[in-house]
Design an enzyme around this catalytic site. Structure first.
Site, PDB file in Angstrom:
ATOM      1  N   HIS A 107     -32.650  66.328  19.232  1.00  0.00           N
ATOM      2  CA  HIS A 107     -31.395  66.063  18.446  1.00  0.00           C
ATOM      3  C   HIS A 107     -30.208  66.593  19.140  1.00  0.00           C
ATOM      4  O   HIS A 107     -29.577  67.545  18.737  1.00  0.00           O
ATOM      5  CB  HIS A 107     -31.735  66.706  17.064  1.00  0.00           C
ATOM      6  CG  HIS A 107     -32.746  66.083  16.577  1.00  0.00           C
ATOM      7  ND1 HIS A 107     -33.907  66.649  16.645  1.00  0.00           N
ATOM      8  CD2 HIS A 107     -33.012  65.386  15.347  1.00  0.00           C
ATOM      9  CE1 HIS A 107     -34.905  66.136  15.818  1.00  0.00           C
ATOM     10  NE2 HIS A 107     -34.432  65.256  15.021  1.00  0.00           N
ATOM     11  N   GLY A 196     -36.460  73.620  10.016  1.00  0.00           N
ATOM     12  CA  GLY A 196     -36.593  72.484  10.313  1.00  0.00           C
ATOM     13  C   GLY A 196     -36.855  71.613   9.117  1.00  0.00           C
ATOM     14  O   GLY A 196     -36.206  70.672   8.847  1.00  0.00           O
ATOM     15  N   ILE A 269     -23.176  61.981   8.312  1.00  0.00           N
ATOM     16  CA  ILE A 269     -24.353  60.954   8.954  1.00  0.00           C
ATOM     17  C   ILE A 269     -25.665  61.591   8.843  1.00  0.00           C
ATOM     18  O   ILE A 269     -25.769  62.743   9.051  1.00  0.00           O
ATOM     19  CB  ILE A 269     -23.969  60.704  10.508  1.00  0.00           C
ATOM     20  CG1 ILE A 269     -22.850  60.149  10.954  1.00  0.00           C
ATOM     21  CG2 ILE A 269     -25.316  60.174  11.265  1.00  0.00           C
ATOM     22  CD1 ILE A 269     -22.603  58.707  10.564  1.00  0.00           C
ATOM     23  N   HIS A 344     -28.168  61.309  16.467  1.00  0.00           N
ATOM     24  CA  HIS A 344     -28.892  62.414  15.699  1.00  0.00           C
ATOM     25  C   HIS A 344     -30.121  62.915  16.114  1.00  0.00           C
ATOM     26  O   HIS A 344     -30.136  63.950  16.369  1.00  0.00           O
ATOM     27  CB  HIS A 344     -28.945  61.767  14.215  1.00  0.00           C
ATOM     28  CG  HIS A 344     -30.066  62.721  13.445  1.00  0.00           C
ATOM     29  ND1 HIS A 344     -29.541  63.804  12.638  1.00  0.00           N
ATOM     30  CD2 HIS A 344     -31.318  62.841  13.344  1.00  0.00           C
ATOM     31  CE1 HIS A 344     -30.475  64.571  12.124  1.00  0.00           C
ATOM     32  NE2 HIS A 344     -31.522  63.804  12.409  1.00  0.00           N
ATOM     33  N   SER A 465     -45.306  86.338 -18.882  1.00  0.00           N
ATOM     34  CA  SER A 465     -46.560  85.512 -18.394  1.00  0.00           C
ATOM     35  C   SER A 465     -47.293  86.142 -17.107  1.00  0.00           C
ATOM     36  O   SER A 465     -48.650  86.379 -17.059  1.00  0.00           O
ATOM     37  CB  SER A 465     -46.360  84.209 -18.735  1.00  0.00           C
ATOM     38  OG  SER A 465     -45.887  83.705 -19.765  1.00  0.00           O
ATOM     39  N   PHE A 519     -47.844  75.760 -10.439  1.00  0.00           N
ATOM     40  CA  PHE A 519     -46.470  75.528  -9.854  1.00  0.00           C
ATOM     41  C   PHE A 519     -46.437  75.824  -8.308  1.00  0.00           C
ATOM     42  O   PHE A 519     -45.165  75.684  -7.727  1.00  0.00           O
ATOM     43  CB  PHE A 519     -45.594  75.911 -10.567  1.00  0.00           C
ATOM     44  CG  PHE A 519     -45.615  75.488 -12.085  1.00  0.00           C
ATOM     45  CD1 PHE A 519     -45.743  74.136 -12.305  1.00  0.00           C
ATOM     46  CD2 PHE A 519     -45.415  76.099 -13.297  1.00  0.00           C
ATOM     47  CE1 PHE A 519     -45.984  73.416 -13.516  1.00  0.00           C
ATOM     48  CE2 PHE A 519     -45.767  75.302 -14.415  1.00  0.00           C
ATOM     49  CZ  PHE A 519     -45.732  74.189 -14.650  1.00  0.00           C
TER      50      PHE A 519
END
Lengths: 745, 745
Positions: A107, A196, A269, A344, A465, A519
């Site tokens: 990149h 990344g 961009i 890019h 909790s 979660f």
């Protein structure tokens, strides 16, 4: 430890800063490319207008809320001939261009656009020692837009880090190189965290800044700011769009992390083209809402003084983190590809590289660093050594005056634990009262916090909790940053990445964080980075099965334990009682380069005969057995809350004359690491009659029970009802174990 | 289909609205509890002041950007005696209190605080037919703060939905009930989506609003707005903290979804206590930054007219979604627990229930709905039927004038696909050019888009890498909502949940979304909700292994395929070539109640002899075999890019005289569903010599290859280098397969 040369250096730096603080506005104008022309996005922003004008007023303003630190003066006011700055900036650009070109992968766009801010940061602002990338008091830098890693590699190279030599630049993205495709702290000294995956880096940076703030509050003295560094980050449009960055930045604003300075590479961009197609919010306004100080540098391509002034202003704002929006041109300098997505993520191609060389007036061979640039940067080796020596000297003074604090801080810096720390862990007997492992976990955490000064953490709004409060400490808050209970709010993803930042700040910091096990889905990307980047975060995950009951299937993990057993470099624990919970904590604390996940029950569990810390350390072990000669009729294998059920089933089967072994399989990874002889002693190859029970997906259990074994588990979603009812309806019962065992033996 | 009574009703409603539009300010004041007193948070908000005052000016303002729709007039101006409103609101509160009390589990706080807005929405504003919860043109409601589900159950009960009878309220959170602990669309008709995991609901709501906007743009005519409904949501502090809500709301602002109206229950309390400890950002300012219209209702406890006016204002703003911040008292009415975390997630307890009954003047037995309240709400059954009949009549008119559009829309509404649609899928022969499955996927998507009018979707800023653009369509944008390429930006989590909303809006909408496979980690919570809530989203996940090469371990999935094989109700595909990609799409499209994940290669793959769509439908199948009598010497099993390697190895082994079967194991779930006879025909029990190869975690493969088999895979993180090099270094080669096979046979 002390060095007199450092004091000399400091004075020298100061003198130079004063003599060079002349106007440097008459720099060459590099007018190859206009800034990108955008829609009304910016001109309508009230925030921008205000901050921009206040930034311009800065040179005439005196901001003295605290005595100005030498660092600020030294760094921001250093001036270098602008022509040399531009040459250095172009060196960075072409190192990136050339490395990507040689790899034919990478990149180039971000490094070309961000080279000016990168140069100023590493050459003028940041305090580091290239020959010791692990110097404790270094400024931290995070490239949140990690795909632009050639920017960081080029800067590390120029700054004199041994990790990035010319040959490393030439082996960018190749097998075994120290310059992988995204920044990886475990590959490249000088890279603080692994980035990344977008948004992770800025959240890591919040963690790094939290760590600095916390340690400074605990150990600094009025006469000695022994902990004192900044955290810088560069993030792009992609990072800004990710929810995790909003979570982490909301917390950074809440905590008022004034030494966090983030550069937003506003190049308009992204991979899909102009950000107008998906990203038209006002980032400035959002960050104002998040409680940040916001500055706009309109010309990030050549506005060196604008960038310098912004950093100076950011440092002057001590009670808020600062976002410096730097408008840049992606691929700056490339006549045909700048300001487009084509620059890019692909090499420019030989033709465009030539055109860019012409356009920027760069006559040099690939990978060439001009002598004057090299010479200019070479001072960082001596300067860095001096900075560290100066700090060492300061620490020696500190140590004399504050012996205890110094010893404790040193232990955190070095990651040393006090001898016998593990004796603080509670142990239990079968007579100890039944309890939920989440409660037993809290006993462990509170016991450990007394002996491990680097232990800190908290929950994503489930402290009561998850049972994660350290009772002897208050909350880490803006006004009480010395405290060790961190309130993350309902921000699991940000929480995980902030903990990665804390863990990677200093070896002796041991962050833990908590939510309901289900979660982990919200924070899995952060947990994976813990595993990959060797951040020994402790994940305290309660409500680990259908045993949570009424909240129902949205809250009941099924596939989660399997999903982490499949993840490399994770320690996945499902402890069955108090001893096993303590054992899991012992292993978790010792594994500073491997994150641990503790899946803990909401419901009460009996303290089982035969469980032990030592057993947990082996991952799988026998807790009871009435067989002889390593030839049980059947082996019952359980984890967590189901080990109790296996033990109950064994009792019944033994009454019927069976020789039954009960095995706790608390951590598959640890068992995998044991010797073949040990494994055979627990799971003899000759015994194929094996029944496993776990209130979770059976996926993967064939490895343990073999083709002839029987896995009792749950391969569908849970249900909303009292826990006991669900266990019964789903067949997670001793009766089911007994029936399965009888089929097999 | 048409009904004249509906027209009558419409006229009647209109007449009533006009006659009742008198001032209703002289309502009773219910001054039992003050609003919570907060810090400076709100008074400093510029946004609030402006919008609040403009809201107050509303009655005298004429906003006529388009002809005012009947709906807006009908609904917002309906007035009921305030005493009856209060009685209805208290009915809602006590149904919630009583149900939680009986279950001794649940969350009474939110329903008690949000009952006023809930009442106004379901009694005065929303257009629905309780006897047909699936009426296409109904307004959608999402309780993003799903823990407060008793609010929604109480409202559905009052409104006359058959799904929530008194006995359902009494069996709240019990086994087999239709009132589970969080709202689940697959359990309770009237519940649109499955919520509970915070932030998901508001993102679903964005998807529902997107679906409405899109279908309206495609099918409405100047003389017939056949698609025309609002999407309402209630979200809490927890939802606001989650990153996913910021992602989705940024998109909603970008798309200008004017018919999305979200109520932010600003009660300042979360599980850990006052939100001041972790959440001090200005939500108003952030939402302004996101491009929303923001209104603040300062008195959400008793300010019925404030709420009504806010909704009216929100409807008038047609080019932006609206956030109505409604300041409420959690647990309103409870004298000792209101405005504290203790009322958030536990039953009040008998004593406090009594005190609350006294405090709110509620003399009734548990679960009692007073007759006048019952009578008042009873009109919704007739009204709802009339609304649907009116729409049916409108649709009949539409159908006469716009035959083609009507047929297409009808097929979307009913989820009917045109006969033979699957023939549009491309097929391939071994002579077809080698190609990456991501490219083959794009051929499928483009072929399907022509025959499936409900197919729409896009990528999280990786359209050109994921290969997901529908070439014949433009971008779904604010000004072109009829288009079918959705640009999600770098917002994976929001993307997944938005797609869940689209899928659950209408049976014939088939949303797909895309990113790199590794970034399923960012959206796993959304994918799990797809699986749980039976939303047939198609997840197009490219760059599915180390085969992506240089981007390195942060971008290379390892454990992901195993992690989804362990998740219930998912179809996890890893197709090997063109035919298998087409087969995966065929199954994915047909499975409207089961989401599919397609793991696709970045690298080119050969078109293999023996692959087929029919084979994919069986999940695992033989692609080549030189054995007879179902007794191969060895079975080589591959998936995706490694099937080619297995085939190469087979060729070599056959040259050496071995009888080798090659099996593609493209979808484990589908194979699991086949008959035992079929399974035996592919994997005969007698053949234990089995070698699997997959460039991913070996976790779980023992199930397929048995205890004696050999799994070739990757049980560590990847590396940054050209793909071929990594494959070789990691031993994912034909040589490794051959060596393993020889050990076994």
């Amino acid at each position: 430890m002390a060095s007199t040369s450092s004091l000399t250096l400091s004075q020298a730096l100061l003198a130079r800063a004063i003599s060079q603080s002349a106007d440097n506005n008459n720099r060459l104008s590099l007018s190859t490319l206009p800034l990108p022309a955008f829609s009304g996005l910016k001109s309508t922003s009230r925030a921008v207008a205000t901050t921009s004008s206040s930034r311009r007023r800065l040179p005439t303003r005196q901001y003295v809320p605290r005595p100005i630190r030498a660092a600020a003066v030294e760094t921001v006011d250093i001036t270098t001939e602008t022509s040399l700055v531009e040459k250095s900036v172009n060196t960075i650009r072409f190192l990136a261009i050339d490395a990507v070109e040689k790899a034919n992968s990478g990149h180039p766009g971000l490094p070309m656009g961000c080279a000016p801010m990168g140069h100023i940061l590493y050459d003028e602002v940041m305090r580091y020692n290239p020959k010791n990338p692990y110097w404790f008091n270094r400024d931290r830098f995070v490239l949140s837009a990690g795909h632009g890693c050639m920017l960081q590699y080029a800067l590390l190279h120029l700054a004199g880090y041994d990790s990035v030599q010319e040959e490393d630049l030439k082996s960018f993205r190749q097998w075994g190189s120290r310059t992988p495709g995204h920044p990886e702290n475990f590959e490249t000294p000088g890279v603080e965290v692994t980035t990344g995956p977008l948004g992770q880096g800025i959240a890591n940076a919040v963690g790094l800044a939290l760590a600095e703030t916390h340690l400074a509050a605990r150990y600094n003295k009025p006469d000695s700011e022994i902990v004192d560094h900044y955290t810088y980050a560069i993030l792009g449009d992609g990072c800004q769009m990710e929810g995790i960055s909003n979570e982490a930045c909301s917390l950074a604003g809440h905590w008022g992390l004034g030494k966090l300075i983030a550069f937003y590479d506003d190049n308009h961009i992204s991979i899909d083209g102009d950000t107008e197609i998906a990203f038209t919010e006002s980032v400035d306004t959002r960050f104002e809402g998040l409680g940040w100080h916001v500055i706009w540098v309109k010309n990030g391509n050549t506005g060196y003084d604008e960038i310098r002034a912004a950093i100076k202003e950011a440092k002057a704002v001590k009670d808020k983190p600062t976002l410096i929006k730097v408008t840049t041109t992606i691929g700056f300098g490339s006549p045909n590809k700048a300001n487009s997505y084509s620059v890019h993520g692909s090499a420019l191609g030989a033709k465009e590289v030539d055109a860019t060389r012409k356009n920027l007036g760069w006559p040099f061979e690939p990978f060439h660093v001009p002598e004057d640039v090299k010479k200019h940067w070479s001072r960082h080796t001596a300067d860095g050594a001096a900075l560290e020596a100066e700090w060492n000297s300061k620490f020696a003074e500190y140590e004399k005056k504050y012996k205890e604090e110094a010893a404790e801080l040193k232990s955190i810096i070095n990651g040393d634990f006090p001898t016998g720390w593990e004796k603080a862990l509670p142990t239990y007997t079968p007579e100890s009262p039944a309890d939920a492992t989440r409660n037993l976990s809290q006993q462990c955490l509170n016991a450990l916090a007394k002996v491990l000064p680097g232990l800190l953490g908290g929950s994503a709004d489930l402290a009561s909790s998850n049972m994660t409060l350290l009772k002897m400490f208050g909350d880490f808050q803006k006004d009480t940053p010395e405290e060790r209970n961190v309130r993350f709010g309902v921000r699991e993803h940000g929480m995980g990445s902030i903990c990665n930042g804390i863990a990677l700040h200093t070896p002796g910091l041991i962050p833990y964080c908590a939510t309901f096990f289900v979660f982990t889905d919200y924070m899995r990307a952060a947990i994976r980075i813990s595993a990959l980047s060797e951040a020994g975060v402790i994940y305290v995950m309660t409500h680990d099965s259908i045993g949570l009951g009424e909240d129902g299937p949205t809250h009941q993990p099924i596939e989660h334990v399997a999903s982490f057993r499949a993840m490399p470099n994770i320690l996945m624990f499902r402890p069955a009682d108090g001893n096993e919970t303590a054992g899991a904590y012992k292993v978790a604390v010792l594994n500073r380069k491997r994150p641990s996940i503790l899946a803990l029950s909401r419901q009460k569990l009996a303290q089982l005969p035969g469980t032990s810390i030592e057993g947990v350390e082996k991952g799988g072990y026998t807790i009871s057995d009435n067989s002889s000669g390593n030839k049980p009729d059947v082996i019952l294998i359980g984890t967590g809350s189901e080990l109790e059920i296996a033990a109950q089933a064994a009792e019944e089967l033994r009454k019927e004359g069976k020789a039954v072994r009960v095995v706790s399989f608390v951590s598959w990874e640890l068992f995998d690491e044991q010797s073949d002889a040990y494994k055979e002693s627990v799971l003899p190859a000759a015994v194929s009659a094996r029944v496993s029970i776990e209130a979770a997906s059976t996926f993967g259990w064939e490895k343990i029970i073999g083709s002839k074994g029987k896995a009792i588990g749950i391969d569908r979603f849970g249900a909303s009802a009292p826990a006991g009812k669900i266990y019964k309806e789903y067949g997670i019962t001793a009766e089911a174990v007994i029936a399965a065992a009888k089929q097999l033996c």
